[in-house]
Design a protein around this motif. Structure first.
Motif, PDB file in Angstrom:
ATOM      1  N   GLY A  66       0.836  -1.246  -0.078  1.00  0.00           N
ATOM      2  CA  GLY A  66      -0.060  -0.010  -0.135  1.00  0.00           C
ATOM      3  C   GLY A  66       0.899   1.304  -0.033  1.00  0.00           C
ATOM      4  O   GLY A  66       0.634   2.231  -0.411  1.00  0.00           O
ATOM      5  N   GLY A  67       2.007   1.265   0.667  1.00  0.00           N
ATOM      6  CA  GLY A  67       2.993   2.396   0.852  1.00  0.00           C
ATOM      7  C   GLY A  67       3.466   2.645  -0.637  1.00  0.00           C
ATOM      8  O   GLY A  67       3.624   3.937  -1.125  1.00  0.00           O
ATOM      9  N   GLU A  68       3.952   1.535  -1.389  1.00  0.00           N
ATOM     10  CA  GLU A  68       4.330   1.820  -2.914  1.00  0.00           C
ATOM     11  C   GLU A  68       3.014   2.390  -3.841  1.00  0.00           C
ATOM     12  O   GLU A  68       3.414   2.960  -4.674  1.00  0.00           O
ATOM     13  N   LEU A  69       1.907   1.792  -3.302  1.00  0.00           N
ATOM     14  CA  LEU A  69       0.730   2.153  -4.236  1.00  0.00           C
ATOM     15  C   LEU A  69       0.464   3.887  -4.024  1.00  0.00           C
ATOM     16  O   LEU A  69       0.437   4.735  -4.846  1.00  0.00           O
ATOM     17  N   GLU A  70       0.657   4.305  -2.803  1.00  0.00           N
ATOM     18  CA  GLU A  70       0.629   5.677  -2.610  1.00  0.00           C
ATOM     19  C   GLU A  70       1.754   6.370  -2.926  1.00  0.00           C
ATOM     20  O   GLU A  70       1.566   7.560  -3.582  1.00  0.00           O
ATOM     21  N   ARG A  71       2.877   5.940  -3.159  1.00  0.00           N
ATOM     22  CA  ARG A  71       3.950   6.640  -3.904  1.00  0.00           C
ATOM     23  C   ARG A  71       3.805   7.036  -5.147  1.00  0.00           C
ATOM     24  O   ARG A  71       4.154   8.115  -5.620  1.00  0.00           O
ATOM     25  N   VAL A  72       3.121   6.065  -6.172  1.00  0.00           N
ATOM     26  CA  VAL A  72       3.109   5.930  -7.346  1.00  0.00           C
ATOM     27  C   VAL A  72       2.033   7.017  -7.591  1.00  0.00           C
ATOM     28  O   VAL A  72       1.723   7.779  -8.579  1.00  0.00           O
ATOM     29  N   ARG A  73       0.990   6.968  -6.732  1.00  0.00           N
ATOM     30  CA  ARG A  73      -0.268   8.002  -6.948  1.00  0.00           C
ATOM     31  C   ARG A  73       0.335   9.280  -6.705  1.00  0.00           C
ATOM     32  O   ARG A  73      -0.169  10.284  -7.408  1.00  0.00           O
ATOM     33  N   ARG A  74       1.266   9.554  -5.705  1.00  0.00           N
ATOM     34  CA  ARG A  74       1.687  10.821  -5.553  1.00  0.00           C
ATOM     35  C   ARG A  74       2.570  11.440  -6.568  1.00  0.00           C
ATOM     36  O   ARG A  74       2.559  12.789  -6.817  1.00  0.00           O
ATOM     37  N   ILE A  75       3.047  10.648  -7.476  1.00  0.00           N
ATOM     38  CA  ILE A  75       3.670  11.233  -8.482  1.00  0.00           C
ATOM     39  C   ILE A  75       2.858  11.308  -9.782  1.00  0.00           C
ATOM     40  O   ILE A  75       3.187  11.668 -10.765  1.00  0.00           O
ATOM     41  N   GLY A  76       1.488  11.188  -9.559  1.00  0.00           N
ATOM     42  CA  GLY A  76       0.658  11.236 -10.527  1.00  0.00           C
ATOM     43  C   GLY A  76       0.370  10.067 -11.599  1.00  0.00           C
ATOM     44  O   GLY A  76      -0.143  10.216 -12.614  1.00  0.00           O
ATOM     45  N   CYS A  77       0.831   8.969 -11.291  1.00  0.00           N
ATOM     46  CA  CYS A  77       0.801   7.605 -12.111  1.00  0.00           C
ATOM     47  C   CYS A  77      -0.614   7.192 -12.266  1.00  0.00           C
ATOM     48  O   CYS A  77      -0.850   6.787 -11.037  1.00  0.00           O
ATOM     49  N   PRO A  78      -1.445   7.090 -13.209  1.00  0.00           N
ATOM     50  CA  PRO A  78      -2.651   6.560 -13.127  1.00  0.00           C
ATOM     51  C   PRO A  78      -2.807   4.850 -12.983  1.00  0.00           C
ATOM     52  O   PRO A  78      -1.641   4.161 -13.123  1.00  0.00           O
ATOM     53  N   GLY A  79      -3.784   4.565 -12.199  1.00  0.00           N
ATOM     54  CA  GLY A  79      -3.837   3.040 -11.798  1.00  0.00           C
ATOM     55  C   GLY A  79      -3.535   2.105 -13.084  1.00  0.00           C
ATOM     56  O   GLY A  79      -3.009   0.902 -13.025  1.00  0.00           O
ATOM     57  N   SER A  80      -4.050   2.529 -14.143  1.00  0.00           N
ATOM     58  CA  SER A  80      -3.964   1.830 -15.454  1.00  0.00           C
ATOM     59  C   SER A  80      -2.443   1.216 -15.928  1.00  0.00           C
ATOM     60  O   SER A  80      -2.291   0.586 -16.789  1.00  0.00           O
ATOM     61  N   ARG A  81      -1.619   2.034 -15.120  1.00  0.00           N
ATOM     62  CA  ARG A  81      -0.165   1.604 -15.336  1.00  0.00           C
ATOM     63  C   ARG A  81       0.636   1.081 -14.266  1.00  0.00           C
ATOM     64  O   ARG A  81       1.844   1.090 -14.060  1.00  0.00           O
ATOM     65  N   VAL A  82      -0.233   0.328 -13.281  1.00  0.00           N
ATOM     66  CA  VAL A  82       0.450  -0.043 -12.173  1.00  0.00           C
ATOM     67  C   VAL A  82      -0.183  -1.562 -11.932  1.00  0.00           C
ATOM     68  O   VAL A  82      -1.150  -2.121 -12.342  1.00  0.00           O
ATOM     69  N   VAL A  83       0.843  -2.411 -11.669  1.00  0.00           N
ATOM     70  CA  VAL A  83       0.678  -3.904 -11.475  1.00  0.00           C
ATOM     71  C   VAL A  83       1.172  -4.047  -9.904  1.00  0.00           C
ATOM     72  O   VAL A  83       2.158  -3.526  -9.476  1.00  0.00           O
ATOM     73  N   PHE A  84       0.424  -4.990  -9.446  1.00  0.00           N
ATOM     74  CA  PHE A  84       0.575  -5.298  -7.900  1.00  0.00           C
ATOM     75  C   PHE A  84       1.164  -6.603  -7.849  1.00  0.00           C
ATOM     76  O   PHE A  84       0.212  -7.627  -7.953  1.00  0.00           O
ATOM     77  N   SER A  85       2.434  -6.908  -7.265  1.00  0.00           N
ATOM     78  CA  SER A  85       2.730  -8.069  -7.026  1.00  0.00           C
ATOM     79  C   SER A  85       3.090  -8.481  -5.454  1.00  0.00           C
ATOM     80  O   SER A  85       2.669  -7.449  -4.721  1.00  0.00           O
ATOM     81  N   GLY A  86       3.428  -9.503  -4.936  1.00  0.00           N
ATOM     82  CA  GLY A  86       3.717  -9.910  -3.545  1.00  0.00           C
ATOM     83  C   GLY A  86       2.601 -10.908  -3.271  1.00  0.00           C
ATOM     84  O   GLY A  86       1.634 -11.091  -3.453  1.00  0.00           O
ATOM     85  N   VAL A  87       3.397 -11.721  -2.041  1.00  0.00           N
ATOM     86  CA  VAL A  87       2.648 -12.950  -1.618  1.00  0.00           C
ATOM     87  C   VAL A  87       1.453 -12.584  -0.601  1.00  0.00           C
ATOM     88  O   VAL A  87       0.957 -13.674  -0.285  1.00  0.00           O
ATOM     89  N   GLY A  88       1.672 -11.421  -0.045  1.00  0.00           N
ATOM     90  CA  GLY A  88       0.766 -11.247   1.198  1.00  0.00           C
ATOM     91  C   GLY A  88      -0.054 -10.067   1.251  1.00  0.00           C
ATOM     92  O   GLY A  88       0.183  -9.229   2.179  1.00  0.00           O
ATOM     93  N   LYS A  89      -0.671  -9.825   0.167  1.00  0.00           N
ATOM     94  CA  LYS A  89      -1.356  -8.614  -0.092  1.00  0.00           C
ATOM     95  C   LYS A  89      -2.572  -8.466   0.944  1.00  0.00           C
ATOM     96  O   LYS A  89      -3.395  -9.214   1.111  1.00  0.00           O
ATOM     97  N   SER A  90      -2.564  -7.488   1.924  1.00  0.00           N
ATOM     98  CA  SER A  90      -3.514  -7.505   2.812  1.00  0.00           C
ATOM     99  C   SER A  90      -4.801  -6.881   2.310  1.00  0.00           C
ATOM    100  O   SER A  90      -4.928  -6.281   1.213  1.00  0.00           O
ATOM    101  N   ALA A  91      -5.846  -7.168   3.008  1.00  0.00           N
ATOM    102  CA  ALA A  91      -7.282  -6.749   2.575  1.00  0.00           C
ATOM    103  C   ALA A  91      -7.282  -5.099   2.358  1.00  0.00           C
ATOM    104  O   ALA A  91      -7.848  -4.669   1.278  1.00  0.00           O
TER     105      ALA A  91
END
Ligand code: LLP
Length: 417
Positions: A83-108
């Protein structure tokens, strides 16, 4: 190719002498060359120019906003793992359509936040995660675009801690179980299986493991399509290595791209790539000052003001970062030495058993190839404030993150009772 080089025996980042930055900013500090970052990104992108693709720089390698912003302006998307990295990319104005979410332990809450941002793809790593995403998306009245991350069981031949594509690693869905889980995903109302993902490890220095993995996932992709699962995205992760010292020469991105594209010829798919290290690793160095020099019985210890809390890679992976004097002198003898930090651990070294030019107290040392997993993995161990970060563009530089203060170290702490 990077823009750290000697001009009149003074190490420069682009056109700025590093000793000048050290005088102004203090030590230790990380220094990034924006020109190198851009160049590495462009070389990587151009290598894939003939294929439909999206580059999603892997934020974990270096998540500083100025680095992310430099790459976003070049058109990069982002691979996030929290979620922290999600917020970082949002802060620099990157749209969600250019974001993929990896990782074994994604929280709710991370899943919900990513759905709110309409991200491109969740790279799902387990049955449990698939069901959780379906439930949360259902509650939000939406559908989550997903890929399953497949563990293809190929040996990436890298340090065990950064190998991810072997059967014994925690990552991904075992290859033999993938079809069944795709069939399940296709029946769920709030997930849409549109991708297939794999990432086998990091700092790979040969192409064979990548090619082996691509062969395996390609077969699976074709099989799935024949069963009516409409896979549109093939995410091949990151992992391409960089030269840390001179006898380790990984393939050029051009050759890497050629090898992958050759395997994928004729397959109508949008490729996603998640490079981290190859973009930022050699675009950054760590500059530190020698505090003391002392002779042990077997070798000399060069004690610097940067330690394992600033750069943990040598301690954790036995990484061999090249050590350079910021001021090059030709009157120095070569000696056997360890470059060590001030931390109370024998594992606190930046270089061990190296033949290095003699260094004297007060002199500056550059630790090369520190742009990836350097600052990003730094900590406050021994209550040490984290280093400053500086970015250079041609003859200008700016502090992109001031050195942490002692005060900041305990700002969030409270006494008990
Ligand atoms: N995609 C996924 C799903 C990953 O897990 C990673 C790295 C990457 C992409 C980017 O890999 P790269 O292109 O940077 O190799 N701290 C270690 C490296 C850990 C890598 C973790 N995953 C180090 O300092 O060597």
């Amino acid at each position: 190719m990077d823009y750290f080089r000697y001009i009149d025996n003074r190490l420069h980042c682009e056109q700025v002498p590093l000793d000048q930055i050290a005088e102004a900013v203090g030590t230790p500090f990380y220094c990034y060359s924006q020109g190198t970052l851009e160049r590495h990104y462009d070389v990587f992108r151009n290598a894939f120019a003939n294929a439909r693709h999206l580059i999603c720089y892997s934020v974990k390698a270096n998540s500083s906003l100025a680095v992310l912003d430099t790459l976003a302006r070049r058109g990069s998307g982002f691979d996030i793992v929290s979620g922290g990295e999600l917020e970082r990319v949002r802060r620099i104005g990157c749209p969600g359509s250019r974001v993929v979410f990896s990782g074994v332990g994604k929280s709710a809450s991370e899943i919900q936040a990513a759905l709110e941002q309409d991200i491109l793809l969740f790279n799902v790593e387990s049955h449990g995660e698939l069901m959780r995403i379906n439930t949360i998306a259902g509650r939000m009245g939406t559908t989550a675009p997903i890929a399953l991350r497949i563990n293809p069981d190929v040996d990436p031949v890298t340090h065990p801690y950064i190998s991810t594509g072997l059967r014994r690693n925690k990552f991904g869905i075992p290859h033999p179980k993938a079809e069944e889980l795709y069939r399940l995903a296709a029946t769920l109302e709030h997930v849409q299986p549109i991708g297939l993902d794999c990432h086998i490890g990091s700092q790979l220095t040969t192409l064979e493991p990548f090619v082996d993995a691509v062969k395996r996932v390609k077969q699976l992709l074709i099989k799935l399509r024949n069963q009516g699962v409409a896979i549109r995205y093939l995410d091949l992760g990151g992992g391409l290595g960089i030269p840390y010292d001179t006898h380790e020469i990984p393939p050029h991105p051009e050759r890497y791209a050629q090898a992958l594209l050759q395997e994928l010829e004729g397959l109508d798919v949008t490729l996603i790539l998640e490079p981290g290290r190859v973009i930022v690793g050699n675009a950054g160095i760590l500059v530190t000052r020698v505090e003391y020099v002392k002779d042990g019985e077997e070798k000399r210890f060069i004690i610097t003001d940067a330690g394992m809390n600033d750069l943990i890679r040598p301690a954790l992976y036995d990484a061999q970062h090249t050590i350079l004097p910021v001021m090059r002198r030709f009157d120095r003898e070569e000696i056997l030495a360890d470059v060590v930090g001030p931390i109370c651990e024998s594992g606190d070294f930046l270089a061990r058993d190296r033949i290095l030019p003699e260094f004297h107290p007060g002199e500056l040392i550059a630790v090369r190839s520190a742009g990836a997993y350097g600052f990003a993995m730094s900590s406050n161990y021994n209550s040490r404030p984290r280093a400053a970060e500086v970015m250079v563009r041609q003859d200008r530089y700016a502090v992109i993150r001031p050195r942490e203060t002692i005060q900041q170290l305990f700002e969030n702490e409270v006494l008990f009772g």
